[in-house]
Enzyme design. Structure first.
Site, PDB file in Angstrom:
ATOM      1  N   LYS A  45       0.870  -1.172   0.000  1.00  0.00           N
ATOM      2  CA  LYS A  45       0.000   0.000   0.000  1.00  0.00           C
ATOM      3  C   LYS A  45       0.915   1.233   0.000  1.00  0.00           C
ATOM      4  CE  LYS A  45      -3.575   2.250   2.774  1.00  0.00           C
ATOM      5  NZ  LYS A  45      -4.308   2.774   1.601  1.00  0.00           N
ATOM      6  N   CYS A 130      -0.623  11.479  -6.505  1.00  0.00           N
ATOM      7  CA  CYS A 130      -0.803  12.365  -5.347  1.00  0.00           C
ATOM      8  C   CYS A 130      -0.832  13.816  -5.823  1.00  0.00           C
ATOM      9  CB  CYS A 130       0.349  12.195  -4.367  1.00  0.00           C
ATOM     10  SG  CYS A 130       0.557  10.515  -3.795  1.00  0.00           S
TER      11      CYS A 130
END
Lengths: 325, 284
Positions: A45, A130
């Site tokens: 992750k 992001c």
């Protein structure tokens, strides 16, 4: 028995099946669900430098043919990852790829530098989706210059191979692929989730607290396949296909358009045992087709050639157009 | 990082039967291809059909009953996932992931009596809960029949699923409905207040609750106000059920044992939580 081993130089994978970031934990969670040794590699992750608490609920929402999420990169940060999670991944008999995310270039650099000395990490996957909080908050992955800068700086900070994970939410993904290749990426993961949303017309409420989120699952497979193909024909570094892959047929389709490996994401939610079985199913398909090495399929897409009959004189100059617009 | 239970697997099963229950519910009986050891009440499985008729993401369902090799799930028809399951016929193949979650705490016969509050389909984890409490859990003293009060509320009579089965367990069962079509007219909290007022239930009890979120929030507030021990069996959206997707956050009590992190994972740290650990009502 077809040969399944593939190369993402300098990595050698026993087969092309990887878990996708955020959908398979850190392997310890899944060791009773699947034979981890039957997986080519595990992608963690996304790890961020500092802990992140994530977004308010609802964070997930299902649609007719896929799955929306807006988790907000909830994780306990780099120190916790290195101390608690990485050792669990290291115990598994497969490649370990750490996915890193940041909102500032210098945070990417710090993550890369810290992980550079971790022997358990075989490669870094850079989550370019992001938002870039230093410049306009748009994702790094939507700006070729910024995406390249992140990859360049990460490359300088680490000895590990780098996979650049691209977003499909761009006009020309080939430009992004070319930029990250030039910046030093060792491979490209194509692609992250597609931006989407869901709403209940009776209540007027969106399905996600953040209104929009990442769309994944079988619905995005054609989008991901197209993105992977565009990347593959634009660069010479290997492509790792990702997006809606659920069956062994899907795996081989991605390889035909030019992928060297694939990642399995949302499909693991429906069956966490799937990634452990896929390599065997791929092998069976290759055997039945008389193909003795999976590498023989990579990039074998046969694009239709123009024939004299297909180009009638009065339409002379018109090339086939893939878009209606 | 909390991991899924070590007995959890990804496995297949076949449908044995689908039996209508109440106005909009059904009992799905399945036979897993791998036998299951006796399961603790309030644990759950993620469930979907193996054909393409179920949505991509499985749905979490509490175990209702375990009968020999079979598992039964009491399910309310809510949307596409439950509708697909309701249309299973004998033999339909299912994928199940589990058993998952922690289940009820040890319901022991020492200490204050237990009051169980169920709302609508929230009754599912209580049937085996009562059976196991009466038999004795984790080597603790079995709970006496008279020390369990089961309060079951729903909007109307037809949504009190399988209530007769609960009566047959021999514990005190009291029903209530919003429209007064069965039992006390009002909700389970009003019913409990009424029983307290009439002195039919002791003031000092331990609470277990499962039902709609607003009901659980009210139960939590009651437990805090009266300083009662209380556990809630929660339902959230879940993507994976095994602690990976982070899709099922439940706010933790900042000053409580889990307060170091603002979210608990309902799937692997629950679905049963003490109100000391988590809060639906925003307690700190």
């Amino acid at each position: 028995m077809a040969r399944l081993a593939v190369h993402l130089p300098p990595l050698a994978l026993r087969n092309p099946i990887l878990s996708a970031s955020g959908t398979y934990g850190h392997a310890a969670e899944m060791q009773h669900m699947a034979d981890i040794r039957a997986i080519g590699g595990l992608v963690s992750k996304t790890v961020t430098r500092l802990p992140r608490h994530g977004n308010p609920a609802p964070r997930i929402c299902e649609t007719e043919a896929g799955f929306l999420n807006s988790i907000g990169l909830e994780n306990k940060g780099l120190d916790y990852y290195v101390r608690e999670l990485l050792p669990q991944m290291a115990e598994q008999d497969t490649c370990v790829i750490t996915n890193i995310g940041a909102e500032r270039v210098e945070d990417f650099v710090e993550l890369a530098a810290r992980l550079s000395d971790e022997p358990a990490v075989d490669a870094l996957e850079v989550n370019l989706s992001c938002p870039n909080v230093q410049e306009g908050k748009l994702p790094f992955a939507t700006d070729a210059r910024m995406a390249a800068r992140v990859i360049e700086e990460v490359k300088r900070a680490t000895k590990k191979p780098i996979f650049a994970k691209l977003s499909p939410n761009v006009s020309r993904i080939s430009e992004m692929a070319i930029a990250v290749e030039a910046a030093g990426a060792d491979a490209i993961t194509a692609v992250n989730t597609v931006l989407g949303m869901q709403v209940n017309w009776r209540t007027g409420k969106p399905g996600l607290h953040t209104v929009q989120g990442g769309y994944s699952g079988t619905a995005i497979k054609p989008i991901a396949l197209r993105c992977a193909w565009e990347c593959a024909r634009s660069v010479s570094i290997p492509i790792i296909g990702c997006g809606g892959i659920t069956t062994a047929h899907d795996v081989l389709e991605f390889m035909v358009v030019g992928c060297t490996a694939v990642q399995i994401g949302t499909a693991s939610f429906g069956d966490p045992g799937l990634v452990g079985r896929l390599a065997g199913e791929v092998e069976a398909l290759l055997d039945s087709a008389g193909i003795d090495d999976v590498n023989a399929l990579i990039g074998t897409l046969r694009t239709p050639q123009a024939t004299p009959r297909a180009t009638r004189p009065h339409e002379g100059q018109q090339a086939p157009c893939a878009s209606k617009t | 990082m909390p991991a899924p239970p070590i007995d959890a697997r990804s496995l297949t099963a076949r449908t044995v039967s689908v039996t209508p229950c109440g106005d909009d519910g059904f009992v799905l009986r399945i036979r897993p291809d791998v036998g299951q050891a006796p399961l603790r009440a309030a644990r759950f499985f993620m469930l979907r059909r193996e054909d393409r008729l179920s949505p991509a993401i499985p749905r979490p369902f509490s175990i209702y009953r375990q009968v020999g090799e079979d598992l039964e799930f009491l399910i309310k028809n809510m949307g596409t996932g439950t509708a697909a399951l309701s249309q299973c016929t004998p033999g339909t193949r299912l994928r199940l992931i589990g058993p998952l979650g922690n289940g009820w705490p040890a319901l022991d016969g020492e200490g204050a009596p237990w009051v169980m509050l169920a709302g609508g389909i929230g009754s599912a984890p209580f049937f085996m809960g009562i059976e196991q409490a009466l038999a004795g859990m984790d080597g603790r003293k079995p709970v006496q029949r008279e020390s369990i009060t089961y309060l079951y509320g729903a909007a109307r009579r037809g949504l009190l699923y399988d209530i007769e089965a609960f009566r047959r367990l021999g514990v005190r069962v009291e029903a209530c409905t919003d429209d007064g079509s069965a039992g006390f007219k009002g909700n389970v909290l009003q019913l409990l207040e009424d029983l307290w007022k009439r002195g039919e239930v002791p003031r000092q009890v331990r609470l277990l609750a499962c039902g709609p979120e607003r009901m659980l929030e009210a139960v939590e507030n009651l437990a805090r106000a009266r300083n009662l021990q209380c556990w809630l069996s929660l339902e959230t959206l879940m993507g994976c059920g095994v602690g990976i997707c982070n899709g099922c956050p439940v706010p933790t009590v900042e000053s409580g044992p889990m307060g170091a992190w603002p979210n608990a994972k309902c799937c692997v740290e629950g679905p049963v939580f003490s109100v000391d650990d988590v809060t639906l009502a925003g307690a700190h």
